[in-house]
Design a protein around this motif. Structure first.
Motif, PDB file in Angstrom:
ATOM      1  N   VAL A 185       0.843  -1.196   0.000  1.00 51.00           N
ATOM      2  CA  VAL A 185       0.000   0.000   0.000  1.00 51.00           C
ATOM      3  C   VAL A 185       0.874   1.240   0.000  1.00 51.00           C
ATOM      4  CG1 VAL A 185      -1.835   1.260   1.173  1.00 51.00           C
ATOM      5  CG2 VAL A 185      -1.754  -1.235   1.304  1.00 51.00           C
ATOM      6  N   GLU A 186       0.517   2.209  -0.853  1.00 51.32           N
ATOM      7  CA  GLU A 186       1.249   3.474  -0.907  1.00 51.32           C
ATOM      8  C   GLU A 186       0.273   4.638  -0.854  1.00 51.32           C
ATOM      9  OE1 GLU A 186       4.902   3.019  -3.798  1.00 51.32           O
ATOM     10  OE2 GLU A 186       3.103   2.182  -4.724  1.00 51.32           O
ATOM     11  N   LEU A 187       0.687   5.708  -0.203  1.00 50.45           N
ATOM     12  CA  LEU A 187      -0.070   6.951  -0.213  1.00 50.45           C
ATOM     13  C   LEU A 187       0.418   7.792  -1.384  1.00 50.45           C
ATOM     14  CD1 LEU A 187      -2.014   9.004   1.103  1.00 50.45           C
ATOM     15  CD2 LEU A 187      -0.071   9.795   2.470  1.00 50.45           C
ATOM     16  N   LEU A 207      -5.002   6.121  -2.221  1.00 49.67           N
ATOM     17  CA  LEU A 207      -4.278   4.968  -1.698  1.00 49.67           C
ATOM     18  C   LEU A 207      -4.084   3.992  -2.846  1.00 49.67           C
ATOM     19  CD1 LEU A 207      -6.261   4.512   1.637  1.00 49.67           C
ATOM     20  CD2 LEU A 207      -3.959   5.421   1.400  1.00 49.67           C
ATOM     21  N   VAL A 209      -2.928   0.341  -4.021  1.00 46.45           N
ATOM     22  CA  VAL A 209      -2.678  -1.038  -3.594  1.00 46.45           C
ATOM     23  C   VAL A 209      -2.135  -1.817  -4.790  1.00 46.45           C
ATOM     24  CG1 VAL A 209      -3.661  -3.153  -2.636  1.00 46.45           C
ATOM     25  CG2 VAL A 209      -4.534  -0.921  -1.892  1.00 46.45           C
ATOM     26  N   THR A 226      -6.141   1.997  -7.489  1.00 45.29           N
ATOM     27  CA  THR A 226      -6.107   3.317  -6.877  1.00 45.29           C
ATOM     28  C   THR A 226      -7.436   3.592  -6.196  1.00 45.29           C
ATOM     29  OG1 THR A 226      -4.591   4.111  -8.600  1.00 45.29           O
ATOM     30  CG2 THR A 226      -5.747   5.771  -7.311  1.00 45.29           C
ATOM     31  N   TYR A 227      -7.390   3.777  -4.873  1.00 43.19           N
ATOM     32  CA  TYR A 227      -8.588   4.014  -4.067  1.00 43.19           C
ATOM     33  C   TYR A 227      -8.671   5.473  -3.635  1.00 43.19           C
ATOM     34  CZ  TYR A 227      -9.123  -1.065  -3.489  1.00 43.19           C
ATOM     35  OH  TYR A 227      -9.294  -2.402  -3.705  1.00 43.19           O
ATOM     36  N   ALA A 229      -8.756   8.168  -1.175  1.00 46.96           N
ATOM     37  CA  ALA A 229      -8.364   8.232   0.234  1.00 46.96           C
ATOM     38  C   ALA A 229      -9.363   9.002   1.079  1.00 46.96           C
ATOM     39  CB  ALA A 229      -6.971   8.869   0.360  1.00 46.96           C
ATOM     40  N   ARG A 233     -11.672   3.397   3.678  1.00 48.12           N
ATOM     41  CA  ARG A 233     -10.859   2.863   4.777  1.00 48.12           C
ATOM     42  C   ARG A 233     -10.594   1.411   4.411  1.00 48.12           C
ATOM     43  NH1 ARG A 233     -12.772   0.092   8.982  1.00 48.12           N
ATOM     44  NH2 ARG A 233     -14.863   0.892   8.559  1.00 48.12           N
ATOM     45  N   ILE A 244       3.829  -0.848   4.004  1.00 42.19           N
ATOM     46  CA  ILE A 244       3.371   0.530   3.940  1.00 42.19           C
ATOM     47  C   ILE A 244       4.504   1.392   3.413  1.00 42.19           C
ATOM     48  CG2 ILE A 244       2.403   2.462   5.218  1.00 42.19           C
ATOM     49  CD1 ILE A 244       0.600   0.023   5.132  1.00 42.19           C
ATOM     50  N   GLN A 246       5.483   5.438   1.547  1.00 48.44           N
ATOM     51  CA  GLN A 246       5.011   6.807   1.360  1.00 48.44           C
ATOM     52  C   GLN A 246       5.454   7.384   0.029  1.00 48.44           C
ATOM     53  OE1 GLN A 246       6.571   8.568   5.015  1.00 48.44           O
ATOM     54  NE2 GLN A 246       4.476   8.787   5.742  1.00 48.44           N
ATOM     55  N   ALA A 248       5.003   7.516  -3.496  1.00 46.85           N
ATOM     56  CA  ALA A 248       4.063   7.064  -4.522  1.00 46.85           C
ATOM     57  C   ALA A 248       4.723   6.936  -5.887  1.00 46.85           C
ATOM     58  CB  ALA A 248       2.888   8.033  -4.617  1.00 46.85           C
TER      59      ALA A 248
END
Length: 253
Positions: A185-187, A207, A209, A226-227, A229, A233, A244, A246, A248
């Motif tokens: 998962v990446e922000l 987010l 995935v 791509t979700y 954010a 949740r 996890i 950060q 992207a």
């Protein structure tokens, strides 16, 4: 006892403003209500517009606000739980899959995709585009990359393009025995194509995935989902650990 350098740094103005705005959202506004424009908000709270934007961006990242095309900034509803992993490993497109096939193309992969698939850069890759809806609203967009070697019999199927071709490709993929999968998962920030698909503004928080599917001792398919954010949740089953990140820029694109 002396204070550390971190403890001596004053709270940023935008962070204090975020707290004040949060209290205002809870007491004065309802879900879906449009906030006043930036000029009026900045004047009300006695801050520069740059400071206000920082606070609004933070509240959007936390899912309290939504920026909507042609509407403005509105109060967001509570995030919805979206399951992205289950105890039972399964190929994309199997019964119970919440994704809807949209289209399918076949091209040479980008360097990032080829590396993630551990495949040669001259091997054609099928790209299935899918969307995911919750309560009638788009919450995620996916690009599913499948090397030609994973679906060697696809050429015999009379489904040249569109959703039918995508569904036929997924059925062919399911002929292989799935040996396992892993997810990360990446922000990140929504790119133009992601934003259009999800009805968001470019740069909105998302987010990402990334899931690799393994069969016959290799990566047989790669999903980049791509979700939103601001509304999602993500919940995971017992399918294993989740990494996890950060950065992207590391995602396949």
């Amino acid at each position: 006892m002396g204070t550390t350098q971190l403890e001596s740094v004053p709270e940023p103005k935008y962070w204090h403003l975020k707290t004040v705005l949060t209290e205002a959202l809870d007491s004065e506004f309802s879900v879906g209500e449009i906030l006043p424009n930036e000029r009026d908000l900045a004047a009300r709270f006695g801050v520069a517009r740059a400071t206000l934007r920082q606070a609004l961006e933070q509240l959007e990242l936390e899912g309290r606000l939504q920026r909507r095309r042609g509407v403005g900034t509105t109060v967001a509803p509570p995030r919805v739980g979206v399951a992205v992993g289950t105890e039972q490993h399964a190929w994309p497109g199997t019964p119970g899959d919440a994704w809807q096939a949209v289209d399918c193309t076949t091209t040479a992969p980008s360097a990032a995709v080829a590396d993630a698939l551990e495949a040669g850069r001259d091997e054609p890759v099928h790209t299935v585009r899918r969307t995911r809806m919750t309560h009638g609203q788009p919450v995620a967009a996916e690009l599913l990359y499948i090397p030609e070697s994973s679906v060697p019999e696809l050429s015999a199927i009379d489904a040249p393009a569109g959703p039918a071709r995508a569904r036929a490709l997924l059925r062919e993929l399911q002929r292989m025995e799935l040996e396992g999968q892993d997810s990360a998962v990446e922000l990140g920030s929504a790119r133009a194509d992601d934003a259009k698909e999800l009805d968001r503004l470019p740069g909105a928080p998302v987010l990402v995935v990334t899931t690799r599917y393994f069969a016959e001792g290799r990566t047989a398919a790669l999903s980049v989902a791509t979700y939103r954010a601001d509304t999602c949740r993500l919940t995971f089953g017992d399918s294993g650990g989740v990494e996890i990140h950060q950065d992207a820029q590391r995602r396949a694109s």
